[in-house]
Scaffold this active site. Structure first.
Site, PDB file in Angstrom:
ATOM      1  N   HIS A   1       6.106   4.576 -12.659  1.00 14.06           N
ATOM      2  CA  HIS A   1       6.324   6.007 -12.401  1.00 14.06           C
ATOM      3  C   HIS A   1       6.934   6.187 -11.016  1.00 14.06           C
ATOM      4  O   HIS A   1       6.647   5.431 -10.091  1.00 14.06           O
ATOM      5  CB  HIS A   1       4.993   6.770 -12.504  1.00 14.06           C
ATOM      6  CG  HIS A   1       5.175   8.257 -12.510  1.00 14.06           C
ATOM      7  ND1 HIS A   1       5.335   8.984 -11.349  1.00 14.06           N
ATOM      8  CD2 HIS A   1       5.244   9.154 -13.525  1.00 14.06           C
ATOM      9  CE1 HIS A   1       5.492  10.263 -11.662  1.00 14.06           C
ATOM     10  NE2 HIS A   1       5.445  10.387 -12.977  1.00 14.06           N
TER      11      HIS A   1
ATOM     12  N   GLU B   1      12.774  10.020 -16.104  1.00 15.25           N
ATOM     13  CA  GLU B   1      12.308  11.109 -15.251  1.00 15.25           C
ATOM     14  C   GLU B   1      13.229  11.240 -14.044  1.00 15.25           C
ATOM     15  O   GLU B   1      13.145  10.461 -13.104  1.00 15.25           O
ATOM     16  CB  GLU B   1      10.861  10.882 -14.815  1.00 15.25           C
ATOM     17  CG  GLU B   1      10.457   9.425 -14.572  1.00 15.25           C
ATOM     18  CD  GLU B   1       9.254   9.293 -13.660  1.00 15.25           C
ATOM     19  OE1 GLU B   1       8.378  10.154 -13.719  1.00 15.25           O
ATOM     20  OE2 GLU B   1       9.218   8.329 -12.874  1.00 15.25           O
TER      21      GLU B   1
ATOM     22  N   GLY C   1       7.989  17.977 -10.463  1.00 13.14           N
ATOM     23  CA  GLY C   1       7.157  18.838  -9.636  1.00 13.14           C
ATOM     24  C   GLY C   1       7.950  19.818  -8.786  1.00 13.14           C
ATOM     25  O   GLY C   1       7.413  20.491  -7.921  1.00 13.14           O
TER      26      GLY C   1
ATOM     27  N   SER D   1       9.472  18.104 -15.186  1.00  9.63           N
ATOM     28  CA  SER D   1       9.040  19.508 -15.252  1.00  9.63           C
ATOM     29  C   SER D   1       9.168  20.078 -16.666  1.00  9.63           C
ATOM     30  O   SER D   1       9.785  21.120 -16.878  1.00  9.63           O
ATOM     31  CB  SER D   1       9.826  20.371 -14.253  1.00  9.63           C
ATOM     32  OG  SER D   1       9.581  19.944 -12.936  1.00  9.63           O
TER      33      SER D   1
ATOM     34  N   GLY E   1       2.312  18.480 -14.868  1.00  9.24           N
ATOM     35  CA  GLY E   1       1.463  19.653 -14.632  1.00  9.24           C
ATOM     36  C   GLY E   1       1.060  20.431 -15.875  1.00  9.24           C
ATOM     37  O   GLY E   1      -0.087  20.866 -16.004  1.00  9.24           O
TER      38      GLY E   1
END
Length: 248
Positions: free
Chosen positions: A94, A166, A172, A212, A234
């Site tokens: 990650h 990603e 974020g 996101s 999130g």
């Protein structure tokens, strides 16, 4: 036909009690999901979450692991520890691990190989920074990450693993790659896999988008040909939001 996979990366959030409550709330909301559902809590929450998901369609993943079997690596977790618990998936490489904990493409490769030795399915992350995208070197960066991260694997292993694209600049930040950008970049990642392991393998590899992802963005993203799911940050911390993404 590739089965979509939507995974929630809870990062450093949720106590054991909160994690169990979240899964308890999530179970009835996603019981008819047409995709594979994965939650990735912190290490301390794994046993309780694994217990809570028993008999449901939710699988559990870890957020990281070490590439050694055991040893003097204070604070680290060995793959066999995850295997013994009954963990199915493990996130590897990650961007936060790369940024804060010196993860490299080489350590990613060691971890991917070790995950397979212990019956864990790796979710291998790759992605470029804003600087790299603006410098028009996205493809070069991704090619390097994939060619090193996925080297020396068997075709059977590559077919099983999951890749998560990603874009680091979209994590974020509330910024997302456009659906076209995401689809095009994931298509490129598939081409790199094809160059390494052949078209049949590349066609079977599931590649998620992770930047996101929200209930309001998922439908259009999943309508794209190359996108096989999402690695959700999130939005996976609220059962209702995560369920809305899973049931897109």
């Amino acid at each position: 036909m590739r089965t979509a996979i939507i995974a929630g990366n809870w990062k450093m959030n949720k106590t054991v009690k909160e994690a169990v409550e979240l899964v308890k709330e999530l179970k009835p909301l996603v019981k008819d999901a047409k995709c594979d559902v994965v939650v990735c809590p912190t290490y301390v929450c794994l046993p309780a979450v694994l217990e809570e998901v028993k008999g449901s369609n939710i699988k559990v993943g870890a957020q990281n692991m070490h590439f050694e079997e055991s040893g003097a690596y204070t604070g680290e977790i060995a793959p066999k520890m995850l295997e013994e618990l009954g963990v199915h998936y493990v996130i590897i490489g990650h961007s936060e691990r790369r940024q804060y904990f010196n993860e490299t493409d080489e350590t990613v490769n060691k971890k991917v190989k070790k995950a397979f030795e212990h019956n864990l399915i790796p979710i291998v992350c790759c992605g470029e920074s804003l600087e790299e995208r603006e410098g028009n070197i996205t493809e070069k960066v991704l090619e390097g990450q994939i060619k090193v991260g996925l080297k020396e694997l068997s075709k059977e292993q590559v077919e099983k693993l999951v890749i998560a694209y990603e874009p680091i600049w979209a994590i974020g930040t509330g910024k997302t790659a456009t659906d076209e950008q995401a689809n095009e970049t994931i298509g490129y990642i598939r081409t790199v896999v094809k160059d390494m392991y052949g078209e049949n393998v590349a066609d079977k590899v599931r590649i998620q988008y992770g930047g996101s992802v929200k209930p309001g963005t998922i439908k259009a993203q999943m309508a794209k040909e190359e996108i096989d799911g999402a690695l959700v940050g999130g939005a996976s911390l609220k059962a209702e939001d995560f369920a809305a993404i899973i049931n897109y």
